[in-house]
Every structure is written in structure tokens, then in C-alpha cells.
Write an enzyme that holds these catalytic residues in place. Structure first.
Site, PDB file in Angstrom:
ATOM      1  N   PRO A 137      -3.763  -2.812   8.720  1.00  0.00           N
ATOM      2  CA  PRO A 137      -4.169  -2.274   7.313  1.00  0.00           C
ATOM      3  C   PRO A 137      -5.963  -2.199   7.342  1.00  0.00           C
ATOM      4  CG  PRO A 137      -3.832  -4.925   7.665  1.00  0.00           C
ATOM      5  CD  PRO A 137      -3.490  -4.047   9.084  1.00  0.00           C
ATOM      6  N   CYS A 138      -6.034  -0.984   7.938  1.00  0.00           N
ATOM      7  CA  CYS A 138      -7.487  -0.642   7.921  1.00  0.00           C
ATOM      8  C   CYS A 138      -8.166  -0.739   6.496  1.00  0.00           C
ATOM      9  CB  CYS A 138      -7.699   0.664   8.707  1.00  0.00           C
ATOM     10  SG  CYS A 138      -6.430   2.099   8.004  1.00  0.00           S
TER      11      CYS A 138
END
Length: 174
Positions: A137-138
Site C-alpha cells: 500500500p504505497c
């Protein structure tokens, strides 16, 4: 070349996923300009295929997360094929995967956690090359002082903010 790839619809648009012969996810793509662009990135011109059950479960989980239907699932259970990534990228992605939905961390905090304080820009570059969003989950990683930072997926920062809003993340003042 992956064993296969599929395209699927989400609340933020049409995404794609590729997998290897062992069923591990080799890439995930957030919406791009067209299905053809996504297919080219994932399958190099091959046609999409029916995902195996293990990948179908990942697709369902991504759809649920992106829609806000299951914010309890951080997708940490998803098997990722990280061959070809550097040790630095793996370390950054490992920390990012532990950020729960609705929470954020800064590039600098991740740099410190992996033992390289002062490498926030390198963390940002690694996340910009993330082949697995939103499984890694950048979008949950922001710049210092509540600023959004960049986002390399289709739609840029607008997509990042949509994902964070869906997760009901609270950000600082920008």
C-alpha cells in the site's frame, strides 16, 4: 513472463493482476488509460486468462479493500513474487505492508524503520517503482508535515487521495 494475468473492476477503475506458475502475484496494476495499456504492462501482449482460485481470492480482497467494504484486511496474507527486486525495495515493501488500512506513515519513518534514516527520497523512489499496489500500500505513505507526496500509479495523487479517503485515513494539514 507471468503464467497469466486478469483484468478486474474496482471502485477506482479497471485494475489488473499477474501471477506466476506457483500462484504468487507477480504484479498488480491500478487503473491506467486503457485495458490495452494494463494488458501490455502485465502480459506483454498476451490475452487475459482466468485466474486460479488463489489469485481470484486476491482479486476479491483488492476489490473489497478499494471499495471500503473490508478495511480489516491489510492484504498481508497475499503471496508476492519479489524476484528481481533489490533488498532495499523488499525492506521498504515489507514495512509498507504492515501499515493498516486507514493509517499512514511518512517516507522518513519508513527509512528510519529499515535502519537507513535520511533515505526518505530513496524510499519514495522504491515506492514509485512498487509493482504491487495496493497489495503493497504505497498510497499509505506520505511526505513529512502531512503533505501527500507523489503517486506513480494512474491518476497520480488524485488516485492516492481516493484510496486514502476510502480507507478513512486521517492526514495532517497540507
Amino acid at each position: 513472463m507471468p503464467a497469466g494475468f486478469a483484468l478486474f473492476d474496482t471502485a477506482v477503475g479497471r485494475c489488473g493482476i499477474a501471477w506466476g506458475t506457483d500462484g504468487a502475484v507477480t504484479a498488480v496494476r491500478l487503473p491506467e488509460d486503457s485495458d490495452e495499456a494494463t494488458a501490455q504492462h502485465l502480459g506483454g501482449g498476451e490475452a487475459p486468462s482466468e485466474p486460479p482460485e488463489s489469485v481470484a481470492r486476491v482479486i476479491a480482497a483488492v476489490v473489497a479493500l478499494v471499495s471500503g467494504a473490508n478495511l480489516d484486511d491489510d492484504l498481508a496474507w497475499v503471496s508476492l513474487d519479489m524476484q528481481g527486486l533489490t533488498d532495499f525495495q523488499r525492506a521498504v515493501y515489507d514495512v509498507a505492508r504492515r501499515i493498516p488500512p486507514g493509517s499512514t506513515r511518512t517516507y522518513g519513518e519508513i527509512a528510519t524503520e529499515i535502519g537507513l534514516p535520511g533515505s526518505a527520497r530513496a524510499v519514495g523512489r522504491a515506492l514509485g517503482e512498487n509493482p504491487f499496489p495496493p497489495v503493497v500500500p504505497c498510497h499509505r505513505v506520505t511526505a513529512a508535515n502531512g503533505r501527500t507526496g507523489g503517486f506513480s500509479a494512474g491518476g497520480g495523487v488524485t488516485t492516492k487521495m481516493r484510496l486514502l479517503a476510502t480507507e478513512q485515513a486521517v492526514l495532517g494539514l497540507w
